[in-house]
Design a protein around this motif. Structure first.
Motif, PDB file in Angstrom:
ATOM      1  N   PRO A   7     -18.471  16.455 124.834  1.00  0.00           N
ATOM      2  CA  PRO A   7     -17.409  17.463 124.982  1.00  0.00           C
ATOM      3  C   PRO A   7     -17.287  17.932 126.427  1.00  0.00           C
ATOM      4  CG  PRO A   7     -18.805  17.961 123.094  1.00  0.00           C
ATOM      5  CD  PRO A   7     -19.484  16.864 123.850  1.00  0.00           C
ATOM      6  N   PHE A   8     -16.064  17.980 126.930  1.00  0.00           N
ATOM      7  CA  PHE A   8     -15.847  18.501 128.271  1.00  0.00           C
ATOM      8  C   PHE A   8     -16.143  20.000 128.298  1.00  0.00           C
ATOM      9  CE2 PHE A   8     -12.196  15.198 128.845  1.00  0.00           C
ATOM     10  CZ  PHE A   8     -13.130  14.177 128.912  1.00  0.00           C
ATOM     11  N   GLU A   9     -16.544  20.493 129.455  1.00  0.00           N
ATOM     12  CA  GLU A   9     -16.724  21.933 129.636  1.00  0.00           C
ATOM     13  C   GLU A   9     -15.413  22.525 130.152  1.00  0.00           C
ATOM     14  OE1 GLU A   9     -20.022  23.094 132.009  1.00  0.00           O
ATOM     15  OE2 GLU A   9     -21.425  21.726 131.011  1.00  0.00           O
ATOM     16  N   ILE A  10     -14.739  23.282 129.323  1.00  0.00           N
ATOM     17  CA  ILE A  10     -13.483  23.909 129.729  1.00  0.00           C
ATOM     18  C   ILE A  10     -13.783  25.324 130.203  1.00  0.00           C
ATOM     19  CG2 ILE A  10     -11.135  24.522 129.039  1.00  0.00           C
ATOM     20  CD1 ILE A  10     -11.326  22.436 126.843  1.00  0.00           C
ATOM     21  N   GLU A  11     -13.768  25.499 131.502  1.00  0.00           N
ATOM     22  CA  GLU A  11     -14.098  26.796 132.082  1.00  0.00           C
ATOM     23  C   GLU A  11     -12.935  27.776 131.994  1.00  0.00           C
ATOM     24  OE1 GLU A  11     -15.296  25.915 136.025  1.00  0.00           O
ATOM     25  OE2 GLU A  11     -17.109  24.824 135.427  1.00  0.00           O
ATOM     26  N   ASP A  12     -11.707  27.231 132.120  1.00  0.00           N
ATOM     27  CA  ASP A  12     -10.561  28.143 132.130  1.00  0.00           C
ATOM     28  C   ASP A  12      -9.285  27.370 131.824  1.00  0.00           C
ATOM     29  OD1 ASP A  12      -9.101  30.470 132.415  1.00  0.00           O
ATOM     30  OD2 ASP A  12      -9.899  30.940 134.408  1.00  0.00           O
ATOM     31  N   ILE A  13      -8.298  28.092 131.348  1.00  0.00           N
ATOM     32  CA  ILE A  13      -6.939  27.577 131.175  1.00  0.00           C
ATOM     33  C   ILE A  13      -6.068  28.362 132.144  1.00  0.00           C
ATOM     34  CG2 ILE A  13      -4.983  27.326 129.597  1.00  0.00           C
ATOM     35  CD1 ILE A  13      -7.064  27.285 127.299  1.00  0.00           C
ATOM     36  N   GLU A  15      -6.565  18.437 121.892  1.00  0.00           N
ATOM     37  CA  GLU A  15      -7.025  17.438 122.855  1.00  0.00           C
ATOM     38  C   GLU A  15      -8.537  17.513 123.057  1.00  0.00           C
ATOM     39  OE1 GLU A  15      -6.798  14.341 125.661  1.00  0.00           O
ATOM     40  OE2 GLU A  15      -5.417  15.025 124.109  1.00  0.00           O
ATOM     41  N   ASN A  16      -9.128  18.666 122.764  1.00  0.00           N
ATOM     42  CA  ASN A  16     -10.567  18.877 122.975  1.00  0.00           C
ATOM     43  C   ASN A  16     -11.190  19.490 121.722  1.00  0.00           C
ATOM     44  OD1 ASN A  16     -10.650  18.570 126.206  1.00  0.00           O
ATOM     45  ND2 ASN A  16      -8.897  19.843 125.668  1.00  0.00           N
ATOM     46  N   PRO A  17     -11.253  18.741 120.623  1.00  0.00           N
ATOM     47  CA  PRO A  17     -11.700  19.337 119.355  1.00  0.00           C
ATOM     48  C   PRO A  17     -13.145  19.840 119.368  1.00  0.00           C
ATOM     49  CG  PRO A  17     -11.519  16.942 119.163  1.00  0.00           C
ATOM     50  CD  PRO A  17     -10.892  17.324 120.467  1.00  0.00           C
ATOM     51  N   ALA A  18     -13.974  19.317 120.262  1.00  0.00           N
ATOM     52  CA  ALA A  18     -15.381  19.730 120.293  1.00  0.00           C
ATOM     53  C   ALA A  18     -15.680  20.709 121.419  1.00  0.00           C
ATOM     54  CB  ALA A  18     -16.281  18.502 120.416  1.00  0.00           C
ATOM     55  N   SER A  19     -14.657  21.151 122.141  1.00  0.00           N
ATOM     56  CA  SER A  19     -14.859  22.066 123.266  1.00  0.00           C
ATOM     57  C   SER A  19     -14.222  23.418 122.979  1.00  0.00           C
ATOM     58  CB  SER A  19     -14.261  21.477 124.546  1.00  0.00           C
ATOM     59  OG  SER A  19     -14.851  20.234 124.864  1.00  0.00           O
ATOM     60  N   VAL A  20     -14.854  24.466 123.466  1.00  0.00           N
ATOM     61  CA  VAL A  20     -14.303  25.813 123.325  1.00  0.00           C
ATOM     62  C   VAL A  20     -14.053  26.369 124.728  1.00  0.00           C
ATOM     63  CG1 VAL A  20     -14.702  28.165 122.493  1.00  0.00           C
ATOM     64  CG2 VAL A  20     -15.551  26.198 121.178  1.00  0.00           C
ATOM     65  N   PRO A  21     -12.800  26.652 125.076  1.00  0.00           N
ATOM     66  CA  PRO A  21     -12.532  27.220 126.415  1.00  0.00           C
ATOM     67  C   PRO A  21     -13.255  28.554 126.604  1.00  0.00           C
ATOM     68  CG  PRO A  21     -10.505  26.506 125.331  1.00  0.00           C
ATOM     69  CD  PRO A  21     -11.576  26.460 124.292  1.00  0.00           C
ATOM     70  N   ARG A  22     -13.740  28.772 127.816  1.00  0.00           N
ATOM     71  CA  ARG A  22     -14.446  30.020 128.102  1.00  0.00           C
ATOM     72  C   ARG A  22     -13.498  31.136 128.513  1.00  0.00           C
ATOM     73  NH1 ARG A  22     -19.094  27.223 131.917  1.00  0.00           N
ATOM     74  NH2 ARG A  22     -20.111  25.995 130.275  1.00  0.00           N
ATOM     75  N   GLY A  56      -8.200  33.358 133.372  1.00  0.00           N
ATOM     76  CA  GLY A  56      -9.235  34.109 134.051  1.00  0.00           C
ATOM     77  C   GLY A  56      -9.973  35.122 133.211  1.00  0.00           C
ATOM     78  N   LYS A  57      -9.477  35.400 132.001  1.00  0.00           N
ATOM     79  CA  LYS A  57     -10.119  36.417 131.149  1.00  0.00           C
ATOM     80  C   LYS A  57     -10.968  35.742 130.067  1.00  0.00           C
ATOM     81  CE  LYS A  57      -6.508  39.872 131.894  1.00  0.00           C
ATOM     82  NZ  LYS A  57      -5.530  40.782 131.229  1.00  0.00           N
ATOM     83  N   PRO A  58     -12.192  36.245 129.847  1.00  0.00           N
ATOM     84  CA  PRO A  58     -13.079  35.640 128.844  1.00  0.00           C
ATOM     85  C   PRO A  58     -12.435  35.626 127.461  1.00  0.00           C
ATOM     86  CG  PRO A  58     -14.280  37.180 130.218  1.00  0.00           C
ATOM     87  CD  PRO A  58     -12.827  37.375 130.551  1.00  0.00           C
TER      88      PRO A  58
END
Length: 341
Positions: free
Chosen positions: A298-304, A327-334, A338-340
């Motif tokens: 899973p990619f690390e999605i730091e931000d959208i 597109e990233n079913p196993a990743s959770v954006p952080r 800019g907001k958590p």
């Protein structure tokens, strides 16, 4: 402009999605089709976000039947085309020059012993795998060997090209004719297109692309619209008012539309210290990115991050998160803008 965007979404299979019957033609027009960016070696190509069925599974089966074949196109990158179009793309991408002594020896082994994997070639030649692989890739760019990627296994066979496609050299059209053919496809898919976009996608010399566009213009196969090229039959369509559907797609970096716009996307969406994972297509126009780190997993999605007015961030939040999740079913954006999360 909105009409152009709406037509582009339709022609590229975003809205509505293409059927299984229409998939082959869309694949042809979008060729060469690369596997998704940052995927496992041997992964099949896909037309993500454009079907209601599994396009990867469809391409995997077509590859096993040799209906689509693997090659090196667009500056030597791996991609796939329909098998019957190998002469067309060989005319565009076949590199010239003489063969090195090692390359000639490699071809001689394949001629004498038949198709072999790299591991088997190492046993016959005594050459290191790394050097053999580099030689095979150079021969592949010359369209002198064929890599039979029938599945996703790493240990695949290499053939002399003439053994699998004996008519290739005789069937090749002139370079100019091949270039004109793919440019007409490119313009049809994009509705309007310019030289920079075509060069960005095909990775062919600017002067040759410019000359081909001018020939098509003189021949009446293309005309000009807002300083870009368009098919004459499409001009009346621009007189109609069409509103692009509300939609969001997260496109990987090897997507057809991304590669056609890469020449400016890289400049606009530049974030030092962070990698752009996907580009967000919002209502048919690029409006943001996911950033983070590519991983073998899973990619690390730091931000959208969005290139939209702040007042629209909240209103589009759920549909954007949904598109990123598809597109990233196993990743959770952080974070989101800019907001958590």
């Amino acid at each position: 402009m909105k009409t152009i965007v709406a037509l582009r979404l339709e022609r590229q299979g975003f809205c509505p999605h293409v059927s299984e019957e229409s998939f082959r033609e869309l694949f042809r027009r979008m060729s060469p089709v690369a596997p998704p960016y940052w995927c496992c070696p041997g992964s099949p190509p896909e037309l993500r976000c454009r079907t209601d069925f599994d396009s990867a599974a469809s391409c995997f089966a077509a590859r096993a039947r040799r209906e689509i074949v693997k090659g090196r196109f667009q500056a030597g990158n791996i991609a796939y085309i329909l098998a019957e179009e190998l002469p067309l793309f060989a005319a565009l991408y076949q590199s010239g020059g003489g063969l090195s002594e090692r390359e000639r020896a490699l071809r001689a082994v394949l001629e004498r012993e038949g198709p072999m994997s790299v591991r088997m070639l190492k046993e016959f030649t005594g050459e290191p795998v790394k050097e053999l692989t580099a030689d095979l890739h150079r021969l592949q760019k010359r369209f002198l060997v064929f890599e039979d990627q029938a599945d996703s296994e790493w240990d695949r066979c290499w053939y002399r090209m003439e053994e699998v496609f004996p008519e290739l050299d005789r069937a090749k059209p002139p370079f100019e004719a091949a270039l004109e053919e793919v440019l007409l496809r490119f313009v049809q898919l994009n509705v309007t297109a310019g030289v920079e976009a075509a060069v960005s996608f095909y990775h062919l010399p600017v002067r040759k692309v410019e000359a081909a566009f001018q020939r098509l213009l003189i021949e009446g196969k293309l005309t000009l619209c807002r300083e870009e090229f368009i098919l004459p039959r499409d001009v009346p369509l621009l007189e109609k008012e069409m509103e692009p559907p509300r939609c969001v797609f997260a496109l990987n970096r090897n997507d057809f539309l991304v590669k056609a716009n890469e020449y400016w996307l890289r400049e606009v969406y530049r974030y030092p210290g962070r990698e752009v994972l996907q580009y967000l297509l919002i209502d048919g126009e690029f409006g943001g990115v996911t950033v983070g780190k590519f991983r073998n997993g899973p990619f690390e999605i730091e931000d959208i991050l969005l290139n939209l007015p702040p007042e629209e961030w909240k209103g589009r939040r759920e549909e954007i998160l949904k598109a990123v999740g598809l597109e990233n079913p196993a990743s959770v954006p952080r974070r989101y803008c800019g907001k958590p999360l």
